[in-house]
Write an enzyme that holds these catalytic residues in place. Structure first.
Site, mmCIF file in Angstrom:
data_model
loop_
_atom_site.group_PDB
_atom_site.id
_atom_site.type_symbol
_atom_site.label_atom_id
_atom_site.label_comp_id
_atom_site.label_asym_id
_atom_site.label_seq_id
_atom_site.Cartn_x
_atom_site.Cartn_y
_atom_site.Cartn_z
ATOM 1 N N ASP A 13 -18.171 7.027 5.037
ATOM 2 C CA ASP A 13 -18.595 6.956 6.442
ATOM 3 C C ASP A 13 -19.825 7.816 6.765
ATOM 4 O OD1 ASP A 13 -16.831 5.063 7.345
ATOM 5 O OD2 ASP A 13 -15.335 6.502 8.033
ATOM 6 N N SER A 33 0.847 -1.185 0.000
ATOM 7 C CA SER A 33 0.000 0.000 0.000
ATOM 8 C C SER A 33 0.883 1.236 0.000
ATOM 9 C CB SER A 33 -0.874 0.002 1.259
ATOM 10 O OG SER A 33 -1.533 1.238 1.383
ATOM 11 N N ASP A 38 -8.163 -4.775 -0.002
ATOM 12 C CA ASP A 38 -9.070 -4.115 -0.936
ATOM 13 C C ASP A 38 -10.397 -3.978 -0.199
ATOM 14 O OD1 ASP A 38 -9.224 -2.965 -3.546
ATOM 15 O OD2 ASP A 38 -10.721 -4.470 -4.021
HETATM 16 P P1 IMP Z 1 -9.125 0.803 -1.736
HETATM 17 O O1 IMP Z 1 -8.104 1.617 -0.983
HETATM 18 O O2 IMP Z 1 -8.861 0.629 -3.175
HETATM 19 O O3 IMP Z 1 -9.418 -0.485 -1.053
HETATM 20 O O4 IMP Z 1 -10.434 1.721 -1.741
HETATM 21 C C1 IMP Z 1 -11.479 1.489 -0.889
HETATM 22 C C2 IMP Z 1 -12.475 2.632 -0.947
HETATM 23 O O5 IMP Z 1 -13.648 2.163 -0.282
HETATM 24 C C3 IMP Z 1 -12.021 3.843 -0.182
HETATM 25 O O6 IMP Z 1 -11.515 4.826 -1.017
HETATM 26 C C4 IMP Z 1 -13.317 4.334 0.477
HETATM 27 O O7 IMP Z 1 -14.002 5.149 -0.392
HETATM 28 C C5 IMP Z 1 -14.158 3.098 0.634
HETATM 29 N N1 IMP Z 1 -14.023 2.594 1.995
HETATM 30 C C6 IMP Z 1 -13.338 1.489 2.399
HETATM 31 N N2 IMP Z 1 -13.389 1.356 3.735
HETATM 32 C C7 IMP Z 1 -14.097 2.427 4.179
HETATM 33 C C8 IMP Z 1 -14.476 2.856 5.488
HETATM 34 O O8 IMP Z 1 -14.156 2.269 6.533
HETATM 35 N N3 IMP Z 1 -15.196 3.983 5.538
HETATM 36 C C9 IMP Z 1 -15.558 4.696 4.441
HETATM 37 N N4 IMP Z 1 -15.224 4.350 3.215
HETATM 38 C C10 IMP Z 1 -14.502 3.209 3.074
#
Ligand code: IMP
Length: 203
Positions: free
Chosen positions: A158, A11, A72
């Site tokens: 959120d 990450s 993810d």
């Molecule tokens: P990733 O970093 O590609 O996994 O993107 C996941 C996306 O999902 C993030 O940019 C958020 O928009 C949404 N997301 C994931 N976890 C949360 C959370 O705990 N709260 C709010 N949004 C979340």
């Protein structure tokens, strides 16, 4: 099963990297981030959380020669057949605007032929070993979508997500409390349990 002392956190999000580092230090596992190693993020071309988490972990493991951990995550809305799902970040456009992404969710729900407000946050962690297999662990938290958005404590979606039995959204709940009940915490609990059971001395 798992016997290593150092992993790559696949990450570039420093917050995520720090959180994972803090969880692994007590297990005697050293972490290094994809950013520190100068690794690129691969394109997320899969169609499931598991697929994209595995793809990111495998790319980092092959590039570094170390076991790699990735995650993810996203929001899955029942009335939208699970959207935005793996596209949760992408619904916010570039540069990211989650106000717009939340509006998009609410507009799509208003247009859907369903009053179902159910939604869940999903997090999948993947651990890949160089030249070896990939393990995944899934955590979910169910809730419902509310409108308008409320609260300023969280991130992403959120402000429109209310967990069951609560009157506050995830953005109105103290971060410590949210972290204890979140999809990410649940996936991590499973991952840590697997690591700890693998770390036990074998007879
Ligand atoms: P990733 O970093 O590609 O996994 O993107 C996941 C996306 O999902 C993030 O940019 C958020 O928009 C949404 N997301 C994931 N976890 C949360 C959370 O705990 N709260 C709010 N949004 C979340």
């Amino acid at each position: 099963m798992f016997s290593f002392t150092k992993i790559v956190v696949a990450s570039h999000n420093e917050g995520k990297v720090r959180e994972i580092r803090d969880l692994l230090v007590p297990l005697g596992i050293e972490t290094v981030s994809a950013g520190e190693l100068g690794l690129d993020d691969p394109e997320e071309t899969e169609t499931t959380f598991e697929g994209n988490a595995a793809l990111k972990a495998r790319a980092a493991a092959e590039a570094s020669g170390l076991p790699a951990l990735s995650d993810d995550s996203g929001l899955a809305v029942a009335a939208l057949d699970g959207a935005p799902g793996i596209y949760s970040a992408r619904w916010a456009g570039e540069p990211r605007d989650f106000g717009r992404a939340m509006e998009k969710v609410w507009t799509a729900m208003s247009e859907a032929e369903s009053d179902d407000r159910a939604a869940k946050f999903v997090c999948v962690l993947a651990l890949a070993e160089p030249g070896g297999g990939v393990h995944t662990w899934r955590g979910e938290v169910e809730g419902e979508i509310v409108w308008p958005p409320r609260g300023g404590k969280g991130f992403g979606y959120d402000p429109i997500f209310q967990p069951p039995g609560r009157k506050e959204t995830f953005a109105e709940i103290e971060p410590q409390e949210k972290h204890a009940m979140s999809h990410r915490a649940r996936a991590f609990d499973k991952f840590l349990a697997a690591l700890k059971s693998g770390a036990e001395p074998r007879a």
